[in-house]
Motif scaffolding. Structure first.
Motif, PDB file in Angstrom:
ATOM      1  N   UNK A   1      18.247  24.554  13.729  1.00  0.00           N
ATOM      2  CA  UNK A   1      19.006  24.891  12.641  1.00  0.00           C
ATOM      3  C   UNK A   1      18.087  26.040  11.693  1.00  0.00           C
ATOM      4  N   UNK A   2      17.118  25.543  11.566  1.00  0.00           N
ATOM      5  CA  UNK A   2      16.019  26.519  10.692  1.00  0.00           C
ATOM      6  C   UNK A   2      15.993  27.925  11.369  1.00  0.00           C
ATOM      7  N   UNK A   3      15.653  27.835  12.871  1.00  0.00           N
ATOM      8  CA  UNK A   3      15.240  28.964  13.577  1.00  0.00           C
ATOM      9  C   UNK A   3      16.564  29.837  13.779  1.00  0.00           C
ATOM     10  N   UNK A   4      17.752  29.442  13.868  1.00  0.00           N
ATOM     11  CA  UNK A   4      18.962  30.268  14.139  1.00  0.00           C
ATOM     12  C   UNK A   4      19.814  30.649  12.747  1.00  0.00           C
ATOM     13  N   UNK A   5      19.626  29.794  11.698  1.00  0.00           N
ATOM     14  CA  UNK A   5      20.265  29.849  10.784  1.00  0.00           C
ATOM     15  C   UNK A   5      19.582  30.486   9.527  1.00  0.00           C
TER      16      UNK A   5
ATOM     17  N   UNK B   1      10.829  27.788   0.448  1.00  0.00           N
ATOM     18  CA  UNK B   1       9.861  28.961   0.836  1.00  0.00           C
ATOM     19  C   UNK B   1       8.920  28.401   2.035  1.00  0.00           C
ATOM     20  N   UNK B   2       8.825  27.183   2.198  1.00  0.00           N
ATOM     21  CA  UNK B   2       8.183  26.944   3.489  1.00  0.00           C
ATOM     22  C   UNK B   2       8.987  27.023   4.472  1.00  0.00           C
ATOM     23  N   UNK B   3      10.258  26.648   4.358  1.00  0.00           N
ATOM     24  CA  UNK B   3      11.143  27.015   5.475  1.00  0.00           C
ATOM     25  C   UNK B   3      11.244  28.315   5.960  1.00  0.00           C
ATOM     26  N   UNK B   4      11.392  29.112   5.041  1.00  0.00           N
ATOM     27  CA  UNK B   4      11.368  30.802   5.107  1.00  0.00           C
ATOM     28  C   UNK B   4      10.129  31.187   5.940  1.00  0.00           C
ATOM     29  N   UNK B   5       8.922  30.515   5.384  1.00  0.00           N
ATOM     30  CA  UNK B   5       7.851  31.206   6.102  1.00  0.00           C
ATOM     31  C   UNK B   5       7.435  30.670   7.539  1.00  0.00           C
ATOM     32  N   UNK B   6       8.141  29.370   7.526  1.00  0.00           N
ATOM     33  CA  UNK B   6       8.238  28.824   9.181  1.00  0.00           C
ATOM     34  C   UNK B   6       9.024  29.502  10.022  1.00  0.00           C
TER      35      UNK B   6
ATOM     36  N   UNK C   1      11.324  33.248  -4.137  1.00  0.00           N
ATOM     37  CA  UNK C   1      12.730  32.962  -3.184  1.00  0.00           C
ATOM     38  C   UNK C   1      13.730  33.110  -3.875  1.00  0.00           C
ATOM     39  N   UNK C   2      14.969  33.040  -3.215  1.00  0.00           N
ATOM     40  CA  UNK C   2      16.412  33.092  -3.806  1.00  0.00           C
ATOM     41  C   UNK C   2      17.099  31.915  -3.869  1.00  0.00           C
ATOM     42  N   UNK C   3      16.161  30.770  -4.091  1.00  0.00           N
ATOM     43  CA  UNK C   3      16.754  29.461  -4.277  1.00  0.00           C
ATOM     44  C   UNK C   3      17.587  29.439  -5.356  1.00  0.00           C
TER      45      UNK C   3
ATOM     46  N   UNK D   1      19.717  28.856   6.136  1.00  0.00           N
ATOM     47  CA  UNK D   1      19.328  27.378   6.031  1.00  0.00           C
ATOM     48  C   UNK D   1      18.538  26.993   4.793  1.00  0.00           C
ATOM     49  N   UNK D   2      18.828  26.252   4.001  1.00  0.00           N
ATOM     50  CA  UNK D   2      17.862  25.763   2.808  1.00  0.00           C
ATOM     51  C   UNK D   2      17.959  24.538   2.387  1.00  0.00           C
TER      52      UNK D   2
END
Length: 511
Positions: A72-76, A220-225, A35-37, A79-80
């Protein structure tokens, strides 16, 4: 994010070291963290804080009160979760530093005893083992078994009773395992761990890097989700809102009023156009586009008075829309100042290097918080005017040219200060052009990534307004997906009342 221990590949000796895990475990683990974190380093914690897990994120999307997080996760896409710590000069930060220092000092004194006392160190190894295991998926059986075998606290405790604990060896194994599981962005942190000789400081830094790795895992979980949320949150939100509507029939009253106002604005605009067009049939009923009505309604949100209640269908985006409006107001002032300056002393600014960037650098800090009631915009504009005169005069002086006269400076600063006045022509012009850009953006198909042409006078804020425009379009497009059926029913009733009535009567008679 698979960790497949059934696949075999050549061992990487520099990565495996004392480990017997397969290189496929290592590679799949690192891919899962690719990831790019870029979490910023902060004070290490003796026990890394709990981060959001996959199950918790899924639970949040199922919980009505946590719509905002899932939304927020869905539209942004940006978001991290960020690794944050208390500021060191704050009271909480000072307390944390004192407590942590006492803990690590106590651990060091225990290890320096003769014979050494290992109980606290064993508890740390047990905690490290649990954290490492939390990074694995059920498929990583080989690595799971190895971690449990090497960091077996019962065995370490037995070794401690005979003063035979190899703490440096255990730390080395932990670092090597972390190197297989971490994201590439953490490779430098792993190298620094390998270069640390003091065992207490090493353990302390291990927890710090594990803390960062947990943030990487959450992101990474957020990105996958996100794809799952994007495809499923629409139905979820729509279903939940339908349930609310069935329980509370008035749950669309504000939304209906919002759309009705947009229709009235459009009718007024069409009326003005027809009155100015000779030969227009005044008796013909105007045809209004539902899409145009809805887009006009969304545009009104950029000038919305957020002291009053927002339409029910936009509650989850209220804070984001308000922030967009505030940032656009700030950009509007900067564009006004730029246009005034170019009109009055444009010739003097032509050779000023990066004048537009300098204007933004001095304006953004001075306009910070301009949407608060206590903010004095006129004072900020005066300060900006003074800075602009200083920049221009410095450039003219360096080129051996006459500086701006007192009268010219006074006029320039006066025009800039007048931006604060209601119905200021420059401000009205810039506002219309920003609205034009946003309107053009909403007219684009949602899949089209290119930006519409930037209207004149906005070049100084082009980068910033395009960024805000993309955020705004994401909010609008997602809102349309979720609440489109509700909007369609409202528009049908308001624009085509006869057809809506006939449909209702037909449905009633069939029942």
């Amino acid at each position: 994010m698979p960790l497949n221990d059934e696949q075999n590949s050549d061992s990487d000796s520099s990565r495996l070291s004392e480990s017997t895990a397969s290189s496929s475990d290592s590679e799949y683990s690192r891919q899962s963290f690719n990831s790019d974190s870029s979490s910023k380093p902060s004070s290490p914690a003796s026990s890394p804080p709990k981060v959001i897990t996959f199950d918790e994120l899924m639970a949040a999307t199922r919980n009505l009160s946590n719509w905002t997080l899932a939304h927020e996760i869905a539209v942004n896409a940006n978001f991290c979760i960020k690794h944050e710590d208390y500021p060191q000069n704050s009271f909480a930060g000072t307390v944390k530093q004192i407590v942590h220092k006492a803990f690590w000092d106590h651990l060091e004194s225990e290890l320096n005893e003769d014979p050494p006392e290992y109980e606290h160190a064993i508890k740390l190894f047990e905690e490290i083992k649990e954290i490492l295991l939390s990074f694995l998926t059920p498929g990583a059986n080989r690595m799971h078994n190895q971690i449990c075998e090497v960091l077996d606290t019962d065995l370490i405790r037995q070794q401690a009773e005979h003063n035979a604990v190899d703490i440096p060896g255990l730390a080395k194994y932990i670092i090597n395992t972390m190197g297989k599981l971490c994201a590439p962005i953490r490779d430098n942190d792993i190298k620094q761990l390998k270069a640390t000789d003091n065992i207490v400081e090493l353990l302390r830094q291990i927890f710090h890097v594990l803390d960062l790795m947990k943030v990487d895992m959450a992101n990474y979980t957020i990105k996958s989700l996100r794809p799952y949320l994007w495809h499923n949150l629409v139905d979820y939100e729509r279903t939940k809102f339908q349930e609310i509507l069935e329980e509370t029939p008035s749950a669309l009253n504000l939304t209906t009023e919002w759309i009705k106002e947009s229709i009235e604005d459009e009718l007024s605009s069409l009326s003005d156009e027809s009155s100015s067009s000779p030969g227009a049939d005044s008796n013909s009923k105007p045809i209004i586009s539902p899409t145009l009505v809805l887009n006009n309604g969304y545009l009104k949100l950029l000038q919305w008075d957020y002291c009053k209640t927002i339409p029910e269908t936009l509650i989850t985006d209220e804070a984001r829309l308000q922030e967009l409006r505030e940032k656009l107001n700030q950009l509007k002032v900067i564009a006004c100042v730029s246009l005034i300056t170019n009109n009055m002393v444009g010739a003097a600014t032509v050779d000023v290097p990066d004048f537009a960037d300098q204007l933004k650098r001095i304006s953004f800090p001075l306009l910070e918080g301009m949407n608060k009631k206590s903010f004095d915009l006129k004072e900020a504009l005066n300060a900006i005017g003074v800075q602009i005169c200083s920049i221009v005069n410095k450039s003219l002086s360096e080129r051996g040219l006459p500086t701006l006269s007192e009268e010219m400076q006074s006029n320039l600063m006066g025009q800039i200060a007048h931006v604060v006045e209601k119905n200021n022509p420059v401000c009205s012009l810039i506002d219309k052009r920003i609205q034009l850009f946003m309107r053009s953006l909403l007219a684009l198909p949602s899949f089209q990534k290119c930006m519409p042409t930037m209207p004149g006078g906005l070049s100084v804020i082009q980068t910033e307004i395009e960024f805000l425009g993309s955020q705004y379009a994401s909010i609008v497009n997602f809102n349309k997906k979720v609440y489109g059926p509700f909007y369609a029913n409202i528009l049908r009733k308001l624009l085509f009342p006869e057809a809506a009535m006939e449909k209702t009567e037909a449905k009633t008679s069939s029942n």
